[in-house]
Design a protein around this motif. Sequence first.
Motif, PDB file in Angstrom:
ATOM      1  N   ILE A  20      41.636  59.206 -49.529  1.00 59.13           N
ATOM      2  CA  ILE A  20      42.102  59.936 -48.353  1.00 59.13           C
ATOM      3  C   ILE A  20      42.423  58.917 -47.264  1.00 59.13           C
ATOM      4  CG2 ILE A  20      40.828  62.046 -48.913  1.00 59.13           C
ATOM      5  CD1 ILE A  20      38.722  61.221 -46.872  1.00 59.13           C
ATOM      6  N   LYS A  21      43.383  59.265 -46.397  1.00 59.24           N
ATOM      7  CA  LYS A  21      43.833  58.321 -45.393  1.00 59.24           C
ATOM      8  C   LYS A  21      44.273  59.075 -44.147  1.00 59.24           C
ATOM      9  CE  LYS A  21      47.233  54.575 -44.777  1.00 59.24           C
ATOM     10  NZ  LYS A  21      48.313  53.808 -45.445  1.00 59.24           N
TER      11      LYS A  21
ATOM     12  N   LEU B 169      40.761  54.663 -42.664  1.00 65.02           N
ATOM     13  CA  LEU B 169      40.958  55.181 -41.308  1.00 65.02           C
ATOM     14  C   LEU B 169      42.088  54.430 -40.626  1.00 65.02           C
ATOM     15  CD1 LEU B 169      37.356  55.735 -39.865  1.00 65.02           C
ATOM     16  CD2 LEU B 169      38.831  57.313 -41.126  1.00 65.02           C
ATOM     17  N   THR B 170      42.934  55.183 -39.910  1.00 65.62           N
ATOM     18  CA  THR B 170      44.097  54.594 -39.242  1.00 65.62           C
ATOM     19  C   THR B 170      43.961  54.634 -37.722  1.00 65.62           C
ATOM     20  OG1 THR B 170      45.266  56.718 -39.327  1.00 65.62           O
ATOM     21  CG2 THR B 170      45.625  55.184 -41.158  1.00 65.62           C
TER      22      THR B 170
ATOM     23  N   ASN C  72      30.224  54.957 -35.420  1.00 67.90           N
ATOM     24  CA  ASN C  72      29.558  55.676 -36.514  1.00 67.90           C
ATOM     25  C   ASN C  72      30.538  56.432 -37.409  1.00 67.90           C
ATOM     26  OD1 ASN C  72      26.969  54.911 -35.454  1.00 67.90           O
ATOM     27  ND2 ASN C  72      27.162  56.579 -33.960  1.00 67.90           N
ATOM     28  N   SER C  73      31.727  55.869 -37.600  1.00 69.50           N
ATOM     29  CA  SER C  73      32.754  56.555 -38.399  1.00 69.50           C
ATOM     30  C   SER C  73      32.298  56.763 -39.833  1.00 69.50           C
ATOM     31  CB  SER C  73      34.064  55.765 -38.365  1.00 69.50           C
ATOM     32  OG  SER C  73      33.855  54.420 -38.762  1.00 69.50           O
ATOM     33  N   TYR C  74      31.596  55.793 -40.419  1.00 74.75           N
ATOM     34  CA  TYR C  74      31.130  55.934 -41.805  1.00 74.75           C
ATOM     35  C   TYR C  74      30.162  57.107 -41.919  1.00 74.75           C
ATOM     36  CZ  TYR C  74      29.076  54.808 -46.327  1.00 74.75           C
ATOM     37  OH  TYR C  74      28.632  54.871 -47.625  1.00 74.75           O
ATOM     38  N   ASP C  75      29.193  57.163 -41.012  1.00 77.99           N
ATOM     39  CA  ASP C  75      28.194  58.230 -41.057  1.00 77.99           C
ATOM     40  C   ASP C  75      28.826  59.599 -40.836  1.00 77.99           C
ATOM     41  OD1 ASP C  75      26.163  56.416 -41.520  1.00 77.99           O
ATOM     42  OD2 ASP C  75      25.699  56.173 -39.392  1.00 77.99           O
ATOM     43  N   LYS C  76      29.787  59.678 -39.935  1.00 72.70           N
ATOM     44  CA  LYS C  76      30.440  60.955 -39.645  1.00 72.70           C
ATOM     45  C   LYS C  76      31.198  61.472 -40.866  1.00 72.70           C
ATOM     46  CE  LYS C  76      30.928  60.132 -34.677  1.00 72.70           C
ATOM     47  NZ  LYS C  76      31.859  59.813 -33.567  1.00 72.70           N
ATOM     48  N   LEU C  77      31.864  60.564 -41.572  1.00 74.71           N
ATOM     49  CA  LEU C  77      32.619  60.984 -42.756  1.00 74.71           C
ATOM     50  C   LEU C  77      31.675  61.284 -43.927  1.00 74.71           C
ATOM     51  CD1 LEU C  77      35.578  61.450 -43.361  1.00 74.71           C
ATOM     52  CD2 LEU C  77      35.746  59.114 -44.210  1.00 74.71           C
ATOM     53  N   LYS C  78      30.604  60.520 -44.020  1.00 77.77           N
ATOM     54  CA  LYS C  78      29.659  60.726 -45.118  1.00 77.77           C
ATOM     55  C   LYS C  78      28.897  62.044 -44.969  1.00 77.77           C
ATOM     56  CE  LYS C  78      26.088  58.302 -47.788  1.00 77.77           C
ATOM     57  NZ  LYS C  78      26.795  58.366 -49.064  1.00 77.77           N
ATOM     58  N   ASP C  79      28.784  62.536 -43.741  1.00 83.60           N
ATOM     59  CA  ASP C  79      28.157  63.844 -43.536  1.00 83.60           C
ATOM     60  C   ASP C  79      28.927  64.951 -44.252  1.00 83.60           C
ATOM     61  OD1 ASP C  79      26.038  62.952 -42.063  1.00 83.60           O
ATOM     62  OD2 ASP C  79      26.967  63.322 -40.105  1.00 83.60           O
TER      63      ASP C  79
ATOM     64  N   PHE D 234      39.841  50.127 -43.028  1.00 85.37           N
ATOM     65  CA  PHE D 234      40.600  50.417 -41.812  1.00 85.37           C
ATOM     66  C   PHE D 234      42.010  49.852 -41.938  1.00 85.37           C
ATOM     67  CE2 PHE D 234      36.139  50.309 -40.844  1.00 85.37           C
ATOM     68  CZ  PHE D 234      35.947  51.408 -40.025  1.00 85.37           C
ATOM     69  N   GLU D 235      42.959  50.620 -41.449  1.00 86.87           N
ATOM     70  CA  GLU D 235      44.353  50.187 -41.455  1.00 86.87           C
ATOM     71  C   GLU D 235      44.992  50.600 -40.131  1.00 86.87           C
ATOM     72  OE1 GLU D 235      48.307  51.598 -43.728  1.00 86.87           O
ATOM     73  OE2 GLU D 235      46.750  50.802 -45.085  1.00 86.87           O
ATOM     74  N   ASN D 236      45.233  49.629 -39.279  1.00 89.73           N
ATOM     75  CA  ASN D 236      45.883  49.871 -37.998  1.00 89.73           C
ATOM     76  C   ASN D 236      46.635  48.612 -37.587  1.00 89.73           C
ATOM     77  OD1 ASN D 236      43.837  48.129 -36.987  1.00 89.73           O
ATOM     78  ND2 ASN D 236      42.480  49.893 -36.651  1.00 89.73           N
ATOM     79  N   SER D 237      47.135  48.598 -36.378  1.00 89.13           N
ATOM     80  CA  SER D 237      47.949  47.458 -35.952  1.00 89.13           C
ATOM     81  C   SER D 237      47.145  46.157 -35.968  1.00 89.13           C
ATOM     82  CB  SER D 237      48.517  47.703 -34.556  1.00 89.13           C
ATOM     83  OG  SER D 237      47.474  47.911 -33.620  1.00 89.13           O
ATOM     84  N   ARG D 238      45.853  46.233 -35.668  1.00 87.57           N
ATOM     85  CA  ARG D 238      45.030  45.021 -35.646  1.00 87.57           C
ATOM     86  C   ARG D 238      44.800  44.479 -37.054  1.00 87.57           C
ATOM     87  NH1 ARG D 238      39.860  46.879 -32.512  1.00 87.57           N
ATOM     88  NH2 ARG D 238      40.418  48.805 -33.587  1.00 87.57           N
TER      89      ARG D 238
END
Length: 400
Positions: free
Chosen positions: A278-279, A315-316, A323-330, A340-344
Motif C-alpha cells: 500500500i502507498k 508513506l508519501t 508514530n506513523s508505524y504504530d498508527k498504521l500497525k494499529d 518513506f517516499e517524498n521529495s527528501r
Amino acid sequence: MKFMHLADLHIGKNVNSYELIEDQSYILDEILNISDSNNVNVIVISGDIYDKKQPSEKAVSLFDNFLTKCSTKGKTVIAISGNHDSDERLNFGSRIFSNNNLYITGLYSGEVPFVELEDEYGPIYFHMLPFIKASLVKSYYPEEFEDEETNSYQKAVDVALKHPGLDYKARNVLLAHQFVAGSTDPLLSDSEDATADVGTVEKIGTNIFDAFDYVALGHIHIPQQVGRENIRYSGSPLCYSASEITREKSVPIVEIKEKGDVSIELIALKPLRKMRKIKGELSNLISAARALDPHERSDEFGKNGPLEDYIFATLTDEDEVPNSYDKLKDIYPRLMSLTFENSRTKALAKAEISDISTDKSFVDLMSDFYKQILGTEIDEEDFDCLKEVAKEAGIINEAD
C-alpha cells in the motif's frame, strides 16, 4: 497417471520476523483439498521442504502432520531434499516410510533412485535427484571428471542421470533441485537473492533432460516453465518476499497418459493471508483501511480478510508524521515494513556527496552533510539526537 508437483515449502520460514507456520499449515490443507477434488493420488515434492537444516519442532510437526494426512488418504508422496534441507535428517526412516507409500531421498549416494508406479498405460518411473554439488558426483565417478574443464554442475547432473539406467521408451518423471535455465535465466525473487543460494549454483541447460516426460524442479520461488512446458518450477506455495506479490502462486497438476502425452493444469492457491503493498499519505491509508470490510473474501485479499494481510507500506507524506508505524500497525497488525517516499528521500537517492572536508569538526561536518543532502539546516533537536548516537558509537566523546 495424474500427479501434483510441489517444491520450496520452506516450512518454518519467518519473513520480517513474522512466523508463517499457521499460513503454511493452511496452504498445505488447501493443497490436499485440491488434490482430492482433482483425483490426484501422487504428490511430488522437489526439495526445500524445510527452511533450515535444523528445523524447529513446529516445522517438523507440521510436515509430519501433512504426511500423515497424505497416508490416511491413500496418497503416494515422493520427495527429495533441497539445499535448505538436511539430507541426513530427511533420509532418516526412508525405508520404513516406503512401506506406507512415502518415498523420500535426502542423500545422493552415486545412484538416482526411482519409484515405479503403475496405471492403465503401464509403468511410470519417478526418478529422485536431490540437491547435489559437482564435488559429490565426482567422488563417485572420478573418471568422468578427468578433464577439469568439465568439472561443472552441468557435467555433474549429466553424469548422475546416466547411472539410473533409464528406459528411454518408458514414461519418466524427474524430481530435481538445481538452478536450470533455458534460453534465458528463470525469474528470481528476493527470497532467493537474500540467501545467495541461487547465485552460487552454476546453470544447467535443459538439453540434458530430453529423456524425461516431465521435470519437476525446485529451487526457484516464482512458478514458471524453463525452456519447454514440461520442464517446470512449481514455485513456492506462499509469497516469501515483497517481490513475489504480483506473481500468482499455483500448483501444477500433471497428467501423463501414453509416452509423450503430457498435459499440465495450473491451479491457483488462495492463502490464509496475502502479502500486499500500500502507498500514500498516512491519513489516506488509515481512512481507506477503515472503509474496508474486514471479512472481505475477494481475490484481492487473503481468506482471513484485508486487515489481516501482511502489509508493505510506503508513506508519501512530505512532513514527518510522529508514530506513523504504530498508527498504521494499529489497523494492520501484520505490518511487515514501512518505508518513506517524498521529495527528501528522492533527493537523497540522487544526491552526490562532494566538497565536505574531513578536517572540520564533527558539528561542522554533520551540518554541511545535512545541508548538502536535504538542502536545509539541521535543527537543534535532530542534531542532539545525532550527537547521542555518535557518542554511543564511539565516534565522538562526551566533551564534543
